[in-house]
Design a protein around this motif. Structure first.
Motif, PDB file in Angstrom:
ATOM      1  N   ASP A 192       0.936  -1.210   0.081  1.00 17.48           N
ATOM      2  CA  ASP A 192       0.104   0.032   0.004  1.00 17.48           C
ATOM      3  C   ASP A 192       0.741   1.296   0.076  1.00 17.48           C
ATOM      4  OD1 ASP A 192      -2.558  -1.119   0.370  1.00 17.48           O
ATOM      5  OD2 ASP A 192      -1.753  -2.088   2.047  1.00 17.48           O
ATOM      6  N   ALA A 193       2.024   1.186   0.336  1.00 15.32           N
ATOM      7  CA  ALA A 193       3.136   2.364   0.186  1.00 15.32           C
ATOM      8  C   ALA A 193       4.274   1.749   0.467  1.00 15.32           C
ATOM      9  CB  ALA A 193       3.128   3.218   1.537  1.00 15.32           C
ATOM     10  N   TYR A 194       5.284   2.455  -0.012  1.00 18.27           N
ATOM     11  CA  TYR A 194       6.954   2.242   0.191  1.00 18.27           C
ATOM     12  C   TYR A 194       7.266   3.121   1.273  1.00 18.27           C
ATOM     13  CZ  TYR A 194       6.638  -0.570  -4.116  1.00 18.27           C
ATOM     14  OH  TYR A 194       6.463  -1.482  -5.271  1.00 18.27           O
ATOM     15  N   THR A 195       8.340   2.689   2.088  1.00 20.89           N
ATOM     16  CA  THR A 195       8.728   3.421   2.930  1.00 20.89           C
ATOM     17  C   THR A 195      10.487   3.720   3.105  1.00 20.89           C
ATOM     18  OG1 THR A 195       9.127   1.567   4.446  1.00 20.89           O
ATOM     19  CG2 THR A 195       7.211   2.499   4.752  1.00 20.89           C
ATOM     20  N   ILE A 196      10.797   4.638   3.501  1.00 26.26           N
ATOM     21  CA  ILE A 196      12.287   5.079   3.681  1.00 26.26           C
ATOM     22  C   ILE A 196      12.657   5.106   5.016  1.00 26.26           C
ATOM     23  CG2 ILE A 196      14.069   6.860   3.549  1.00 26.26           C
ATOM     24  CD1 ILE A 196      12.582   7.350   0.825  1.00 26.26           C
ATOM     25  N   ASN A 197      13.107   4.189   5.681  1.00 25.13           N
ATOM     26  CA  ASN A 197      13.390   4.009   7.053  1.00 25.13           C
ATOM     27  C   ASN A 197      12.317   4.059   7.955  1.00 25.13           C
ATOM     28  OD1 ASN A 197      16.252   3.866   6.482  1.00 25.13           O
ATOM     29  ND2 ASN A 197      16.818   6.020   7.323  1.00 25.13           N
ATOM     30  N   GLY A 198      11.468   3.102   7.500  1.00 24.17           N
ATOM     31  CA  GLY A 198      10.237   2.808   8.151  1.00 24.17           C
ATOM     32  C   GLY A 198       9.149   3.987   8.025  1.00 24.17           C
ATOM     33  N   GLN A 199       9.255   5.112   7.295  1.00 23.89           N
ATOM     34  CA  GLN A 199       8.273   6.102   7.027  1.00 23.89           C
ATOM     35  C   GLN A 199       7.758   6.213   5.606  1.00 23.89           C
ATOM     36  OE1 GLN A 199       6.659   7.039   9.589  1.00 23.89           O
ATOM     37  NE2 GLN A 199       8.097   6.294  11.037  1.00 23.89           N
ATOM     38  N   PRO A 200       6.454   6.237   5.422  1.00 23.18           N
ATOM     39  CA  PRO A 200       6.058   6.506   4.014  1.00 23.18           C
ATOM     40  C   PRO A 200       6.584   7.929   3.501  1.00 23.18           C
ATOM     41  CG  PRO A 200       4.427   5.717   5.228  1.00 23.18           C
ATOM     42  CD  PRO A 200       5.283   6.120   6.177  1.00 23.18           C
ATOM     43  N   GLY A 201       6.619   8.843   4.288  1.00 24.11           N
ATOM     44  CA  GLY A 201       6.785  10.126   3.834  1.00 24.11           C
ATOM     45  C   GLY A 201       5.574  11.169   3.615  1.00 24.11           C
ATOM     46  N   ASP A 202       5.690  12.487   3.639  1.00 29.00           N
ATOM     47  CA  ASP A 202       4.738  13.304   3.765  1.00 29.00           C
ATOM     48  C   ASP A 202       3.819  13.579   2.483  1.00 29.00           C
ATOM     49  OD1 ASP A 202       6.526  15.015   2.362  1.00 29.00           O
ATOM     50  OD2 ASP A 202       6.853  16.338   3.896  1.00 29.00           O
ATOM     51  N   LEU A 203       4.093  13.015   1.427  1.00 23.92           N
ATOM     52  CA  LEU A 203       3.033  12.924   0.243  1.00 23.92           C
ATOM     53  C   LEU A 203       2.093  11.900   0.543  1.00 23.92           C
ATOM     54  CD1 LEU A 203       5.615  13.010  -2.668  1.00 23.92           C
ATOM     55  CD2 LEU A 203       4.545  14.923  -1.203  1.00 23.92           C
ATOM     56  N   LEU A 204       1.866  11.137   1.333  1.00 24.74           N
ATOM     57  CA  LEU A 204       0.986  10.009   1.895  1.00 24.74           C
ATOM     58  C   LEU A 204       0.167  10.432   3.212  1.00 24.74           C
ATOM     59  CD1 LEU A 204       3.209   7.092   0.832  1.00 24.74           C
ATOM     60  CD2 LEU A 204       1.147   7.961  -0.351  1.00 24.74           C
ATOM     61  N   PRO A 205      -1.048   9.826   3.073  1.00 24.64           N
ATOM     62  CA  PRO A 205      -1.934  10.307   4.077  1.00 24.64           C
ATOM     63  C   PRO A 205      -1.436   9.985   5.571  1.00 24.64           C
ATOM     64  CG  PRO A 205      -3.139   9.404   2.604  1.00 24.64           C
ATOM     65  CD  PRO A 205      -1.798   9.025   2.292  1.00 24.64           C
ATOM     66  N   CYS A 206      -1.634  11.001   6.736  1.00 22.81           N
ATOM     67  CA  CYS A 206      -1.437  10.594   8.099  1.00 22.81           C
ATOM     68  C   CYS A 206       0.123  10.578   8.257  1.00 22.81           C
ATOM     69  CB  CYS A 206      -2.083   9.697   8.676  1.00 22.81           C
ATOM     70  SG  CYS A 206      -3.865   9.862   8.507  1.00 22.81           S
ATOM     71  N   SER A 207       1.094  10.860   7.427  1.00 18.76           N
ATOM     72  CA  SER A 207       2.537  10.605   7.580  1.00 18.76           C
ATOM     73  C   SER A 207       3.594  11.777   7.512  1.00 18.76           C
ATOM     74  CB  SER A 207       2.714   9.879   6.261  1.00 18.76           C
ATOM     75  OG  SER A 207       2.053   8.785   5.960  1.00 18.76           O
ATOM     76  N   ASN A 208       3.076  12.967   7.625  1.00 19.28           N
ATOM     77  CA  ASN A 208       3.817  14.173   7.637  1.00 19.28           C
ATOM     78  C   ASN A 208       4.450  14.259   8.917  1.00 19.28           C
ATOM     79  OD1 ASN A 208       4.106  17.282   8.420  1.00 19.28           O
ATOM     80  ND2 ASN A 208       3.775  17.462   6.247  1.00 19.28           N
ATOM     81  N   ALA A 209       4.015  14.155  10.132  1.00 20.92           N
ATOM     82  CA  ALA A 209       4.681  14.276  10.939  1.00 20.92           C
ATOM     83  C   ALA A 209       5.737  13.279  11.347  1.00 20.92           C
ATOM     84  CB  ALA A 209       3.977  14.198  12.335  1.00 20.92           C
ATOM     85  N   THR A 210       5.728  12.101  10.522  1.00 21.82           N
ATOM     86  CA  THR A 210       6.645  11.252  10.966  1.00 21.82           C
ATOM     87  C   THR A 210       7.740  11.231   9.832  1.00 21.82           C
ATOM     88  OG1 THR A 210       5.260   9.316  10.026  1.00 21.82           O
ATOM     89  CG2 THR A 210       5.371   9.849  12.418  1.00 21.82           C
ATOM     90  N   THR A 211       7.741  11.750   8.844  1.00 21.77           N
ATOM     91  CA  THR A 211       8.608  11.731   7.614  1.00 21.77           C
ATOM     92  C   THR A 211      10.132  11.641   8.318  1.00 21.77           C
ATOM     93  OG1 THR A 211       7.148  12.741   6.245  1.00 21.77           O
ATOM     94  CG2 THR A 211       9.430  12.759   5.610  1.00 21.77           C
ATOM     95  N   TRP A 212      11.166  10.777   7.743  1.00 22.53           N
ATOM     96  CA  TRP A 212      12.200  10.718   7.936  1.00 22.53           C
ATOM     97  C   TRP A 212      13.033  11.793   7.449  1.00 22.53           C
ATOM     98  CZ3 TRP A 212      17.170   9.660   5.904  1.00 22.53           C
ATOM     99  CH2 TRP A 212      18.117   9.341   6.830  1.00 22.53           C
ATOM    100  N   ARG A 213      13.871  12.341   8.336  1.00 25.88           N
ATOM    101  CA  ARG A 213      14.720  13.417   8.106  1.00 25.88           C
ATOM    102  C   ARG A 213      16.242  13.214   8.263  1.00 25.88           C
ATOM    103  NH1 ARG A 213       9.667  15.115   9.064  1.00 25.88           N
ATOM    104  NH2 ARG A 213       8.695  17.100   8.370  1.00 25.88           N
ATOM    105  N   ARG A 214      17.119  13.824   7.496  1.00 26.55           N
ATOM    106  CA  ARG A 214      18.423  13.682   7.714  1.00 26.55           C
ATOM    107  C   ARG A 214      19.123  15.066   7.526  1.00 26.55           C
ATOM    108  NH1 ARG A 214      23.834  13.429   8.959  1.00 26.55           N
ATOM    109  NH2 ARG A 214      24.691  11.137   8.772  1.00 26.55           N
TER     110      ARG A 214
END
Length: 590
Positions: A192-214
């Motif tokens: 249903d989605a792909y993830t980067i380090n466990g997080q789908p990223g802020d282009l997907l629903p309910c994922s903005n706050a958890t987007t992985w950052r470096r």
């Protein structure tokens, strides 16, 4: 003490330290595997993970080290762990594929893996090797250069692991178990989605706050250790307004490839240098599936996974990160080939290659990889069920035995497998044509392996077929060995003309590589690792449907060329794998 004795003593001390250096260090890890709640795509669910993390913990070692990993199964069903890309010399007992080298670890028990590293260097990974459990049970292995040596490229300032994964809604294990029941008529699930380090990223629903950052510093160089842990998806990856330099693949170094994007197959790992030399700001790291399906098949995962690269410094950040305009589109075969065609081994004095030459080859195999349907013959037995979609190699669809093959082979037991896997398909036809007969559509289940003598030089040509219009890329993975990719191309392999174009100078040395859609892949390797070694398509849909087999490599003539003895304890072969079994009765163990 005389000068001679002093010299002898110094020599002995130096020999001791050199031997210790050659043997490497010993590392110990504990993996506690249990269910834990995670939230993604607006739902919370329980997932089987290691040490409460998704992805799981990193293993960090030097070239030549030894690792012991004590795995505690606190989940509800059995599983195994595989050390992907690590050859485990003479040590197949700890390689991990279920019912090939071991049976699953029962719930409520533990099993300690011994992982022997030799020439591997770069990024590898570990993952569950039981059904689709690896979707959430996986992590990176970082193999640093041997102590006293360094990289064959400028020393990076920092490094970062990037694990690309697949996210499924609901209980994935239950969904797979349900789909594998032929009476339900369901197909295996798509992510249903792909993830980067466990997080789908802020282009997907309910994922903005958890987007992985470096965060990065301008002017520094970062080594990105990228793992494609996707269940099925080949993956394009790019970073907005930044170039990348690929320097490693599957635990071996390659000639540097300067590029604006990369593409990896499920199972592959890649070492990539990132130069933080753009205007300070926010930049998306983004990835999407590369689909080799028929363009009319739009059922694949169209989600774009994102993470954010953030420059440190005193500046006013933009409202939104910049998206990479150079990220190829889903069906961009030309972009995928443009990158893949550049992959070459270093082939230097420090990192030599040893590809078998034409006159060295003692075993040649031509293996078709097909999408099929499964039918039951008169001698199939009462448990056989007709299956609409199956997969095969040389028209044989693998079925797991009840006892792992390694135990049966070691103890000379019969009945769990046979040694007559064919070197050729049962018949030849126009493999890449859309027309085919019923003989090519139908396959049969079997547990057949190929036996190789120690130190044989092997050439395999994998030929993709277009049976039932099912031709796609197949990332083939070989356990216990790395192999040289001496050639690949499109159409039907021509054994007169195509070998003339083989690369025997600097072919990539890998453990996973694609058989192109409607094409072929030619590999060579030396069977110098005694034991039982699985090989399979690393698309789990195809693996689940039967696109796999195994090699038995016989012992050589000495103790140093023979398989090690088994450990005193191996998991028993009576473990529930069905997710619908929630309570395991220890009294049922053998």
């Amino acid at each position: 003490m005389t000068p001679v004795k002093i010299l002898v003593l110094v020599s002995l001390i130096l020999q001791f330290f050199i031997s210790q250096l050659a043997q490497g260090e010993v590392h110990f890890y504990d993996f506690v595997v249990k269910e834990k709640n995670f939230t993604g795509l607006c739902e919370s669910k329980s997932m089987l993970v290691v040490n409460d993390s998704f992805p799981g913990p990193e293993i960090r070692v030097h070239k030549g080290d030894t690792v012991y990993v004590n795995v505690y199964n606190q989940g509800n069903y059995g599983f195994t762990i595989h050390w992907h890309g690590i050859k485990q010399p003479r040590n197949p007992w700890f390689d991990g594929p279920e019912y090939v080298t071991q049976c699953p670890i029962p719930p409520g028990t533990n099993f300690t893996y011994q992982v022997l590293l030799t020439k591997e260097e770069g990024t590898l990974w570990w993952h569950a090797h039981s059904d689709w459990t690896r979707a959430s049970v996986h992590g990176a292995i970082l193999v640093l250069p041997a102590v006293g040596t360094t990289y064959p490229f400028p020393q990076p300032d920092e490094e970062e692991v990037i694990v690309v994964g697949s996210w499924y809604k609901g209980n994935l294990k239950a969904r797979v178990d349900e789909a594998m029941d032929p009476e339900n008529g369901e197909t295996l699930p798509q992510s249903d989605a792909y993830t980067i380090n466990g997080q789908p990223g802020d282009l997907l629903p309910c994922s903005n706050a958890t987007t992985w950052r470096r965060k990065v510093d301008y002017g520094k160089t970062y080594l990105l250790r990228i793992v494609n842990a996707n269940i099925d998806g080949e993956f394009f990856f790019a970073i907005a307004d930044h170039n990348l330099t690929a320097v490693g693949l599957d635990g071996a170094y390659i000639k540097p490839i300067r590029t604006s994007y990369i593409v990896t197959s499920p199972g592959q790992t890649m070492d990539v240098l990132l130069y933080a030399n753009s205007i300070p700001g926010l930049y998306y790291m983004a990835g999407r599936e590369y689909s080799s399906n028929d363009p009319a098949d739009t059922g694949f995962d169209h989600a774009v996974a994102t993470a954010i690269l953030i420059y440190n410094g005193n500046y006013t950040p933009p409202e939104f990160p910049l998206f990479p305009c150079n990220l190829p589109t889903y069906l961009n075969e030309a972009a995928a080939l443009n990158f893949t065609n550049q992959i070459r081994s270093l082939a230097t004095l420090q990192y030599p290659i040893n590809v078998p030459q034409e006159n060295d080859i003692t075993t040649r195999m031509f293996i078709t990889a097909s999408i099929n349907s499964l039918y039951c013959s008169q001698d199939s037995g009462p448990d056989c069920l007709n299956i609409r979609v199956a997969t095969s190699v040389n028209n044989l669809s693998w079925v797991n035995p009840s006892t792992d093959i390694l135990q049966s082979y070691y103890r000379n037991l019969s009945g769990d497998y046979s040694t007559d896997f064919p070197d050729q398909p049962p018949n030849y036809y126009n493999f890449t044509d859309e027309s085919y007969s019923i003989d090519q559509v139908l396959t049969v289940q079997a547990t057949k392996v190929k036996v190789l003598n120690y130190n044989e030089s092997v050439e395999i040509v994998f030929q993709g077929t277009n049976v039932i219009k099912g031709s796609v890329n197949h990332p083939m993975h070989l356990h216990g060995h790395s192999f040289y990719v001496v050639g690949y191309g499109f159409g039907n392999f021509d054994n007169e003309t195509d070998p003339k174009g083989f690369n025997l100078v600097d072919p990539p040395e890998v453990s996973t590589f694609i058989v192109p859609k409607n094409g072929w892949l030619a590999i060579r390797f030396t069977a110098n690792n005694p034991g039982v070694w699985f090989w399979h398509c690393h698309m789990d849909r195809h693996l689940t449907w039967g696109m796999e087999s195994a090699f038995i490599v016989k012992n050589g003539g000495t103790a140093q060329t023979s398989m090690l003895d088994p450990p005193p304890y191996m998991p028993p072969c009576s473990v529930p794998l069905d997710s619908r079994i929630q309570n395991y009765d220890d009294n049922k163990m053998e």
